[in-house]
Design an enzyme around this catalytic site. Structure first.
Site, short mmCIF file in Angstrom:
data_model
loop_
_atom_site.label_atom_id
_atom_site.label_comp_id
_atom_site.label_asym_id
_atom_site.label_seq_id
_atom_site.Cartn_x
_atom_site.Cartn_y
_atom_site.Cartn_z
N LYS A 1 62.33 97.51 -21.72
CA LYS A 1 62.35 98.71 -22.45
C LYS A 1 61.11 99.13 -22.52
O LYS A 1 60.39 99.51 -21.56
CB LYS A 1 63.47 98.51 -23.63
CG LYS A 1 64.77 98.09 -23.27
CD LYS A 1 65.79 98.19 -24.50
CE LYS A 1 67.29 97.76 -24.34
NZ LYS A 1 67.48 96.46 -24.24
N TYR B 1 65.67 77.27 -6.70
CA TYR B 1 66.30 76.58 -7.75
C TYR B 1 65.32 75.87 -8.68
O TYR B 1 64.78 75.15 -8.17
CB TYR B 1 67.65 75.74 -7.31
CG TYR B 1 68.99 76.31 -7.13
CD1 TYR B 1 69.49 76.95 -8.37
CD2 TYR B 1 69.84 76.56 -6.23
CE1 TYR B 1 70.54 77.66 -8.61
CE2 TYR B 1 70.90 77.32 -6.27
CZ TYR B 1 71.42 77.89 -7.50
OH TYR B 1 72.49 78.38 -7.73
N GLU C 1 66.64 74.47 -12.28
CA GLU C 1 67.31 74.06 -13.42
C GLU C 1 66.34 72.99 -13.94
O GLU C 1 65.66 72.13 -13.74
CB GLU C 1 68.63 73.37 -13.19
CG GLU C 1 69.62 74.38 -13.22
CD GLU C 1 70.34 74.35 -11.98
OE1 GLU C 1 69.53 74.53 -10.68
OE2 GLU C 1 71.61 74.65 -11.53
N THR D 1 64.59 91.86 -24.97
CA THR D 1 64.49 92.20 -23.41
C THR D 1 63.02 92.56 -23.27
O THR D 1 62.38 92.72 -23.98
CB THR D 1 65.65 93.50 -23.26
OG1 THR D 1 65.29 94.43 -24.07
CG2 THR D 1 67.05 93.18 -23.34
N ASP E 1 66.17 91.03 -33.38
CA ASP E 1 66.25 91.45 -32.16
C ASP E 1 65.53 92.62 -31.79
O ASP E 1 65.67 93.70 -32.14
CB ASP E 1 67.92 91.75 -31.71
CG ASP E 1 67.93 92.25 -30.32
OD1 ASP E 1 67.06 92.60 -29.57
OD2 ASP E 1 69.21 92.53 -29.96
N ARG F 1 63.95 93.70 -15.66
CA ARG F 1 65.37 93.65 -16.41
C ARG F 1 65.34 92.13 -16.77
O ARG F 1 65.06 91.30 -16.03
CB ARG F 1 66.54 93.85 -15.67
CG ARG F 1 66.42 95.34 -15.32
CD ARG F 1 67.66 95.90 -14.87
NE ARG F 1 68.52 96.27 -16.20
CZ ARG F 1 68.52 97.38 -16.76
NH1 ARG F 1 67.78 98.27 -16.63
NH2 ARG F 1 69.09 97.39 -18.07
N1 DSN Z 1 72.00 99.17 -23.41
C1 DSN Z 1 71.07 98.83 -24.40
C2 DSN Z 1 70.50 100.22 -24.95
O1 DSN Z 1 70.67 101.22 -24.26
O2 DSN Z 1 70.20 100.28 -25.99
C3 DSN Z 1 71.12 98.02 -25.36
O3 DSN Z 1 71.60 96.80 -24.80
#
Ligand code: DSN
Length: 415
Positions: free
Chosen positions: A225, A50, A52, A222, A196, A231
């Protein structure tokens, strides 16, 4: 005890998933194969802790190593994206976007984002999402003819609506965004500019897509990707003042204990993304997407916006007489994993759709290049033209497996 002995049920499914990921062609634009090093960090003892708060200001004892790891992640994120402030604690892209809203908006405030069917994300103002339920979302769209963003039209809408924040950065838009144009629009109305970059963060890191740094007030992304990490997500601010607002929004605003094992994975991912090899990888992603787009187009499939400048290609199946949903299912049977997607001005629901979204990050990680993209395009077209031909799909499934064997992934991984 190891997983195999403790829980045979989960172990069995994990090994099946591993085989499935190895033996199929993954063309979901938002997916990738992360490295063994990232998985090692993510599956580490840090899951036990933990923490925080932030490095040096925790509410629990025992964080001397955790603090160092989170600090490394923060410093690497700042360097990689050339931003003065980074918060590496958001659990996912949606929570990063929620935190950005929490930092810069009050409930009920007006903001502008791209319509979902035009390539925007759920968190950019969809009525079924917090962004559309708790805030006043105003949408902009792409131009009907070109299917590209029309910056004059966006400016006009912004001047009429005067939103407090404008989001750019999308999930299904194949062209490069003009961040300078968004900055100018935001400056004209005093709006916060939020980028984003979840989909193309790896391309930004690899220098093959322009960076919003220097333009955006807040950047969310994120990490799993094109960036090829674990993730999770991060939020970056253009200065320390905005950074403080972001940090307060993440903790204590929205989250409790940060996932330090995921943060360690993010740190490793940022290190990998700083290597010269990653630049070559990012460039190849785009080359592969272009090869895929050109071949599919030459075989009679219409591309939304006519081309790609990124990692993804959006196909319009309207004239092919097959819905996105059926195309996705037929391709899955042939071992080609894609996702259905709405296209701009789609007449079908998001559950059915008239489009498919294809992306090249995962295949590029396997080492595939333009010639494989051309070959795969041919397989895709055959399935789309004969979606009910079971024999053909089985034959292609076999071809896919052979191709996957030539480009192995996780060859020495076992559970
Ligand atoms: N689920 C993602 C995508 O496939 O673009 C976006 O959050």
């Amino acid at each position: 005890m190891k997983l195999k002995e403790t829980d045979g049920e989960v172990y069995g499914l994990l090994t099946k998933e591993l085989d499935y990921q190895k033996s199929t062609l993954r063309l979901i634009a938002s997916e990738n194969y992360t490295s063994r090093a990232v998985m090692e960090a993510t599956g580490s003892v840090l899951t036990n802790k933990y923490a925080e708060g932030y490095p040096g200001k925790r509410y629990y004892a025992g964080n001397k190593y955790v603090d160092q790891i989170e600090t490394i992640a923060i410093e690497r994120a700042k360097r990689l994206f050339n931003m003065p402030h980074a918060n590496v604690q958001p659990h996912a892209g949606a929570s990063a976007n929620l935190a950005a809203f929490f930092a810069f908006l009050e409930i009920g405030d007006k903001f502008m984002g791209l319509e979902l069917p035009h390539g925007g994300h759920l968190t950019h103002g969809s009525p079924v999402n917090f962004s559309g339920k708790w805030f006043r979302a105003v949408a902009y769209g792409v131009d009907k003819e070109t299917e590209a963003l029309d910056y004059d039209a966006i400016r006009k809408r912004a001047l009429e609506e005067r939103p407090k924040l404008i989001i750019c950065g999308y999930t299904a838009y194949p062209l490069i965004i003009n961040f300078k144009a968004f900055r100018e629009i935001c400056d004209e109305i005093g709006a916060v500019m939020m980028a984003d970059i979840s989909h193309f963060a790896g391309l930004v890191a690899g220098g093959v897509y322009p960076s919003p740094a220097g333009y955006a007030d807040v950047i969310t992304t994120t990490t799993h990707k094109t960036l090829r990490g674990p993730r999770g997500a991060i939020i970056m601010g253009r200065d320390e003042e905005r950074g403080k607002m972001i940090d307060k929004a993440v903790f204590p605003g929205l989250q409790g204990g940060p996932l330090e094992h995921a943060i360690a994975g993010k740190a490793v991912c940022f290190h990998e993304a700083m290597q010269p090899e990653f630049k070559r990888y990012a460039a190849q992603i785009v080359k592969n997407a272009n090869a895929l787009a050109e071949e599919l187009s030459s075989q009679g499939i219409r591309l939304v916006a006519g081309k790609t400048e990124t990692h993804l290609v959006l196909l319009d199946l309207t004239t092919k007489g097959i819905t996105g949903k059926d195309a996705q299912a037929a391709l899955e049977e042939a071992g080609i994993i894609v996702n259905r997607n709405t296209i701009p001005f789609d007449t079908r629901s998001p559950f059915i759709t008239s489009g498919l979204r294809l992306g090249t990050p995962a295949l590029t990680t396997r080492g595939m290049k333009e010639s494989e993209m051309k070959h795969i395009s041919g397989l895709i077209v055959k399935v789309l033209e004969n979606p009910n031909d079971t024999e053909l799909k089985l034959r292609i499934r076999g071809e896919v497996e052979e191709l996957c064997k030539k480009f192995p992934i996780y060859a020495d991984l076992s559970y």
